[in-house]
Write a protein that holds these residues in place. Structure first.
Motif, PDB file in Angstrom:
ATOM      1  N   ASP A 218       0.877  -1.100   0.154  1.00  0.00           N
ATOM      2  CA  ASP A 218       0.115  -0.442   0.130  1.00  0.00           C
ATOM      3  C   ASP A 218       0.517   1.426   0.108  1.00  0.00           C
ATOM      4  O   ASP A 218       1.764   0.797   0.410  1.00  0.00           O
ATOM      5  CB  ASP A 218      -0.969  -0.114   1.554  1.00  0.00           C
ATOM      6  N   LEU A 219       0.602   2.427  -0.284  1.00  0.00           N
ATOM      7  CA  LEU A 219       1.036   3.454  -0.535  1.00  0.00           C
ATOM      8  C   LEU A 219       0.391   4.715   0.052  1.00  0.00           C
ATOM      9  O   LEU A 219      -1.227   5.201  -0.075  1.00  0.00           O
ATOM     10  CB  LEU A 219       0.976   4.058  -1.850  1.00  0.00           C
ATOM     11  N   GLN A 220       0.422   4.918   1.601  1.00  0.00           N
ATOM     12  CA  GLN A 220      -1.019   6.440   2.521  1.00  0.00           C
ATOM     13  C   GLN A 220      -0.448   7.811   1.574  1.00  0.00           C
ATOM     14  O   GLN A 220       0.853   7.303   2.368  1.00  0.00           O
ATOM     15  CB  GLN A 220      -0.806   5.788   3.614  1.00  0.00           C
ATOM     16  N   MET A 221      -1.331   8.300   1.302  1.00  0.00           N
ATOM     17  CA  MET A 221      -0.830   9.768   0.663  1.00  0.00           C
ATOM     18  C   MET A 221      -1.339  10.309   1.510  1.00  0.00           C
ATOM     19  O   MET A 221      -2.664  10.641   1.114  1.00  0.00           O
ATOM     20  CB  MET A 221      -0.913   9.682  -0.781  1.00  0.00           C
ATOM     21  N   ASN A 222      -0.717  11.529   2.567  1.00  0.00           N
ATOM     22  CA  ASN A 222      -1.251  12.289   2.712  1.00  0.00           C
ATOM     23  C   ASN A 222      -0.492  13.960   2.346  1.00  0.00           C
ATOM     24  O   ASN A 222       0.430  14.141   1.617  1.00  0.00           O
ATOM     25  CB  ASN A 222      -1.216  12.472   4.283  1.00  0.00           C
ATOM     26  N   SER A 223      -1.868  14.860   2.970  1.00  0.00           N
ATOM     27  CA  SER A 223      -1.463  16.307   2.504  1.00  0.00           C
ATOM     28  C   SER A 223      -0.630  16.490   0.675  1.00  0.00           C
ATOM     29  O   SER A 223       0.109  17.036   0.692  1.00  0.00           O
ATOM     30  CB  SER A 223      -0.175  16.532   2.840  1.00  0.00           C
ATOM     31  N   LEU A 224      -1.702  15.925   0.113  1.00  0.00           N
ATOM     32  CA  LEU A 224      -1.267  15.507  -1.281  1.00  0.00           C
ATOM     33  C   LEU A 224      -1.624  17.652  -1.669  1.00  0.00           C
ATOM     34  O   LEU A 224      -2.422  17.924  -1.559  1.00  0.00           O
ATOM     35  CB  LEU A 224      -2.085  15.026  -1.784  1.00  0.00           C
ATOM     36  N   LYS A 225      -0.686  17.685  -2.953  1.00  0.00           N
ATOM     37  CA  LYS A 225      -0.781  18.626  -3.465  1.00  0.00           C
ATOM     38  C   LYS A 225      -0.502  17.833  -5.362  1.00  0.00           C
ATOM     39  O   LYS A 225      -0.571  17.402  -5.845  1.00  0.00           O
ATOM     40  CB  LYS A 225       1.171  18.781  -3.573  1.00  0.00           C
ATOM     41  N   PHE A 226      -0.839  19.066  -5.338  1.00  0.00           N
ATOM     42  CA  PHE A 226      -1.418  19.280  -7.228  1.00  0.00           C
ATOM     43  C   PHE A 226      -0.354  18.534  -8.186  1.00  0.00           C
ATOM     44  O   PHE A 226      -0.865  18.023  -8.866  1.00  0.00           O
ATOM     45  CB  PHE A 226      -1.621  20.628  -7.978  1.00  0.00           C
ATOM     46  N   GLU A 227       1.125  18.957  -7.467  1.00  0.00           N
ATOM     47  CA  GLU A 227       2.142  18.034  -8.473  1.00  0.00           C
ATOM     48  C   GLU A 227       2.251  17.110  -7.952  1.00  0.00           C
ATOM     49  O   GLU A 227       3.261  16.089  -8.905  1.00  0.00           O
ATOM     50  CB  GLU A 227       3.546  18.772  -7.969  1.00  0.00           C
ATOM     51  N   ASP A 228       1.352  16.114  -6.878  1.00  0.00           N
ATOM     52  CA  ASP A 228       0.982  14.972  -6.948  1.00  0.00           C
ATOM     53  C   ASP A 228       0.617  14.393  -8.068  1.00  0.00           C
ATOM     54  O   ASP A 228       0.336  13.404  -7.935  1.00  0.00           O
ATOM     55  CB  ASP A 228       0.816  14.163  -5.546  1.00  0.00           C
ATOM     56  N   THR A 229      -0.148  14.663  -8.764  1.00  0.00           N
ATOM     57  CA  THR A 229      -0.704  14.519  -9.740  1.00  0.00           C
ATOM     58  C   THR A 229       0.405  13.618 -10.935  1.00  0.00           C
ATOM     59  O   THR A 229       0.736  13.688 -11.506  1.00  0.00           O
ATOM     60  CB  THR A 229      -1.497  15.572 -10.510  1.00  0.00           C
ATOM     61  N   ALA A 230      -0.565  12.019 -11.111  1.00  0.00           N
ATOM     62  CA  ALA A 230       0.061  11.516 -11.842  1.00  0.00           C
ATOM     63  C   ALA A 230      -0.595  10.160 -11.880  1.00  0.00           C
ATOM     64  O   ALA A 230      -1.622   9.563 -10.772  1.00  0.00           O
ATOM     65  CB  ALA A 230       1.791  10.767 -11.210  1.00  0.00           C
ATOM     66  N   VAL A 231       0.619   9.421 -12.516  1.00  0.00           N
ATOM     67  CA  VAL A 231      -0.195   7.765 -13.361  1.00  0.00           C
ATOM     68  C   VAL A 231       0.887   6.815 -11.670  1.00  0.00           C
ATOM     69  O   VAL A 231       1.918   7.342 -12.628  1.00  0.00           O
ATOM     70  CB  VAL A 231      -0.525   7.273 -14.367  1.00  0.00           C
ATOM     71  N   TYR A 232       0.244   5.785 -10.964  1.00  0.00           N
ATOM     72  CA  TYR A 232       1.093   5.366  -9.785  1.00  0.00           C
ATOM     73  C   TYR A 232       1.488   4.196 -10.634  1.00  0.00           C
ATOM     74  O   TYR A 232       0.017   3.327 -10.933  1.00  0.00           O
ATOM     75  CB  TYR A 232       0.769   6.165  -8.892  1.00  0.00           C
ATOM     76  N   TYR A 233       2.525   4.128 -10.412  1.00  0.00           N
ATOM     77  CA  TYR A 233       2.765   2.589 -10.444  1.00  0.00           C
ATOM     78  C   TYR A 233       2.681   1.487  -9.581  1.00  0.00           C
ATOM     79  O   TYR A 233       4.509   2.219  -8.912  1.00  0.00           O
ATOM     80  CB  TYR A 233       3.934   2.482 -11.896  1.00  0.00           C
ATOM     81  N   CYS A 234       2.908  -0.245  -9.612  1.00  0.00           N
ATOM     82  CA  CYS A 234       3.750  -0.505  -8.816  1.00  0.00           C
ATOM     83  C   CYS A 234       4.888  -1.372  -9.265  1.00  0.00           C
ATOM     84  O   CYS A 234       4.239  -1.699 -10.568  1.00  0.00           O
ATOM     85  CB  CYS A 234       2.623  -1.519  -7.556  1.00  0.00           C
TER      86      CYS A 234
END
Length: 121
Positions: free
Chosen positions: A77-93
């Protein structure tokens, strides 16, 4: 071997999201498991990785993201907090049996299909 990433979606800046990666055909405990991301027009970027009890994070997500694994059910898992606009992306494992905790695309051998995270500003 198959990695299935899911959990992406649309979230407001400052919000949280949790991604999961389900592995089949591979025993997660024997692999370095990682998350990468790719924003439009940019190269794929290392986000986080986990090997046994060790974790490593990219500088842009340190203190905000947490990688965890459940070896009993072969998920990461990847818990993502305090997300920012620049975190926008396709995430791959991704998974590899390479030595250490690699932070580049090779030597990861197995990749999930990606899940889109969109952070609205």
């Amino acid at each position: 071997v198959q990695l299935q990433a899911y959990g992406g979606g649309l979230v407001q800046a400052g919000g949280s999201l949790r991604l999961s990666c389900a592995a089949s055909g591979v025993t997660v405990s024997n692999y370095v498991m990682a998350w990468f991301r790719q924003a439009p027009g940019k190269e794929r970027e290392f986000v986080a990785a986990s090997r046994w009890g060790s974790t490593y994070y990219g500088d842009s997500v340190k203190g905000r993201f947490t990688i965890s694994r459940d070896n009993a059910v072969d998920t990461v898992d990847l818990q993502m907090n305090s997300l920012k606009f620049e975190d926008t992306a396709v995430y791959y494992c991704a998974a590899t049996r390479a030595i250490g905790i690699p932070r580049t695309r090779p030597p990861y051998d197995y990749w999930g299909q990606g899940t889109l995270v969109t952070v609205s500003s």
